[in-house]
Structures are given as C-alpha cells and as structure tokens.
Write a protein that holds these residues in place. Structure first.
Motif, PDB file in Angstrom:
ATOM      1  N   PHE A 188       0.864  -1.198  -0.105  1.00 11.42           N
ATOM      2  CA  PHE A 188      -0.007  -0.121  -0.140  1.00 11.42           C
ATOM      3  C   PHE A 188       0.818   1.308   0.141  1.00 11.42           C
ATOM      4  O   PHE A 188       1.902   1.259   0.398  1.00 11.42           O
ATOM      5  CB  PHE A 188      -0.985   0.025   1.271  1.00 11.42           C
TER       6      PHE A 188
ATOM      7  N   ASN B 178      -3.384  -0.005  -2.814  1.00 11.69           N
ATOM      8  CA  ASN B 178      -3.960  -0.785  -1.656  1.00 11.69           C
ATOM      9  C   ASN B 178      -4.040  -2.319  -2.034  1.00 11.69           C
ATOM     10  O   ASN B 178      -4.855  -3.059  -1.801  1.00 11.69           O
ATOM     11  CB  ASN B 178      -5.160  -0.008  -1.126  1.00 11.69           C
TER      12      ASN B 178
ATOM     13  N   GLY C 272      -5.324  -3.836   2.727  1.00 11.57           N
ATOM     14  CA  GLY C 272      -5.076  -3.896   4.223  1.00 11.57           C
ATOM     15  C   GLY C 272      -5.171  -2.327   4.915  1.00 11.57           C
ATOM     16  O   GLY C 272      -5.314  -2.297   5.985  1.00 11.57           O
ATOM     17  N   TYR C 273      -4.949  -1.374   3.951  1.00 15.67           N
ATOM     18  CA  TYR C 273      -4.801  -0.057   4.619  1.00 15.67           C
ATOM     19  C   TYR C 273      -6.024   0.630   4.583  1.00 15.67           C
ATOM     20  O   TYR C 273      -7.015   0.374   3.591  1.00 15.67           O
ATOM     21  CB  TYR C 273      -3.839   0.728   3.755  1.00 15.67           C
TER      22      TYR C 273
ATOM     23  N   PHE D 124      -3.025   0.243   9.079  1.00 16.94           N
ATOM     24  CA  PHE D 124      -3.063  -1.019   8.206  1.00 16.94           C
ATOM     25  C   PHE D 124      -3.142  -1.983   8.909  1.00 16.94           C
ATOM     26  O   PHE D 124      -2.342  -2.459  10.130  1.00 16.94           O
ATOM     27  CB  PHE D 124      -1.592  -0.959   7.744  1.00 16.94           C
TER      28      PHE D 124
ATOM     29  N   TYR E 175       0.050   1.765  12.698  1.00 17.88           N
ATOM     30  CA  TYR E 175      -0.466   2.949  12.435  1.00 17.88           C
ATOM     31  C   TYR E 175       0.904   3.977  12.812  1.00 17.88           C
ATOM     32  O   TYR E 175       1.837   3.611  13.315  1.00 17.88           O
ATOM     33  CB  TYR E 175      -1.672   3.300  13.042  1.00 17.88           C
TER      34      TYR E 175
END
Length: 204
Positions: free
Chosen positions: A75, A100, A104-105, A112, A176
C-alpha cells in the motif's frame, strides 16, 4: 353339507397359511434390510466418507493459507493537505490512497491491518516547514517500533525525514503512525513540495 364345510375349512386354512407365509417373508426381508444397514462394509464406508470430508476441509484450509502467504500485499498513501492537528499521540491519517493491494490500509483511520502472516517493510515520510516540528512514531499493536523527528523548529526552512522499518506481523496485527512526544509549530507539511506519506509491502 359336511363335505362342503370341510372343503371350506381346508380353503380357509390354506389362505391363512399363505398369508402367514407372506407376512413372515416380508418380516424376513425387513429384518435383512435392517441387518444390511449394519453391515461391516457399509459401516466402513460411512467412516471413510467422514474421514474424506475432514480431509477436504483440511485441504481447503491449507489452500487458503497458501493463498494468504503468497498474496501480494502493498500500500501507499499520503496526505492531501498539511496536517495541522499537532497533539501528543494524535494518529495520523493519510487520506489519498495510490495503492492498496490486499486491502490492508484503511484511509478512514490511517491503520494498516495485516491480511496475512509475514515479513513487512514500512516507510514513513514526514515533512516540516517554517518553525514547525514533530516526532512521528510507528506503532504496532500499541508498541512503538520506530521514531523519526521532522525538525524545522528554530528556522524557516523545510525538513524531510523517512524511516524504513521491517516488522514480522501476524494476520490481524494493526500498524499506524502518530505524533510522538516532541511537536510544535503550525503543521506537518504535505504539499506540492513535500509529500508526507505512509507505505508498506509484504516481502515474505
């Protein structure tokens, strides 16, 4: 008259005998059918079917695990404008998503979430400008794993910092970024001159 009655009795007896014989035959067949349900070969077949079903379920799970382990996850996201919410442990949100793979993001909260187990590498790039500064932490499951400080605190100039962090993740782990202990000034810069971004890729 007596002869007639005798003949009639004989006929009734024969009919009754045939009926009993038929009933016995039917009962015998039913009994055989019941016995056949418990036949060793049939029991073994049922066990084999149950085992095969379990094997199929195991194989399905193994295939799914293989797909997850070898899936392409990557991502890249950045801030569309400069970030002005400078406060301790304020999570950063990168709202423009260029890539992406693996989904996941989450651009709504900047998190994520690992879609599968593996080794990942994360890049965090942060810009500061005109007497602004901020330390930015990379956090995995509530633990700080890396820190960078974009420092233009005492001068009118730009600063740009990048961290590269390999992390071993389990499926469902959350990564994050957030503002760390040091911050001040007006904003983290993300403009046509500097792009503040967050990215990651699964490498194994």
């Amino acid at each position: 008259m007596f002869a007639f009655l005798t003949c009639f009795a004989v006929i009734i007896s024969l009919v009754w005998t045939d009926q009993c014989s038929l009933e016995n035959t039917l009962c015998s067949l039913c009994g055989k059918r019941q016995v056949s349900d418990e036949h060793p070969d049939l029991t073994a077949l049922r066990k084999a079917i149950k085992i095969n079903r379990k094997d199929i379920d195991v194989q399905k799970k193994e295939i799914q695990d293989l797909k997850e382990r070898h899936s392409h996850v990557a991502f890249f996201a950045y801030m569309s404008t400069s970030w002005k919410q400078l406060s301790k442990h304020k999570r950063l949100v990168y709202d423009v998503v260029d890539l992406n793979n693996g989904d996941g993001y989450n651009k709504a909260n900047g998190e994520f979430t690992a879609p599968s187990n593996g080794l990942y590498v994360f890049h965090v790039s942060t810009g500061a400008y005109d007497n602004s500064h901020a330390s930015v932490e990379l956090v995995l499951q509530g633990r700080i794993r890396n820190i960078a400080w974009a420092d233009s605190m005492s001068h009118n100039d730009r600063t740009f910092v990048t961290t590269v962090t390999p992390l071993q993740l389990n499926k469902g782990d959350v990564v994050y970024t957030r503002i760390g202990n040091g911050y001040g000034g007006k904003f983290i810069e993300s403009t046509s001159y500097i792009r503040t971004s967050f990215s990651g890729v699964k490498i194994n």
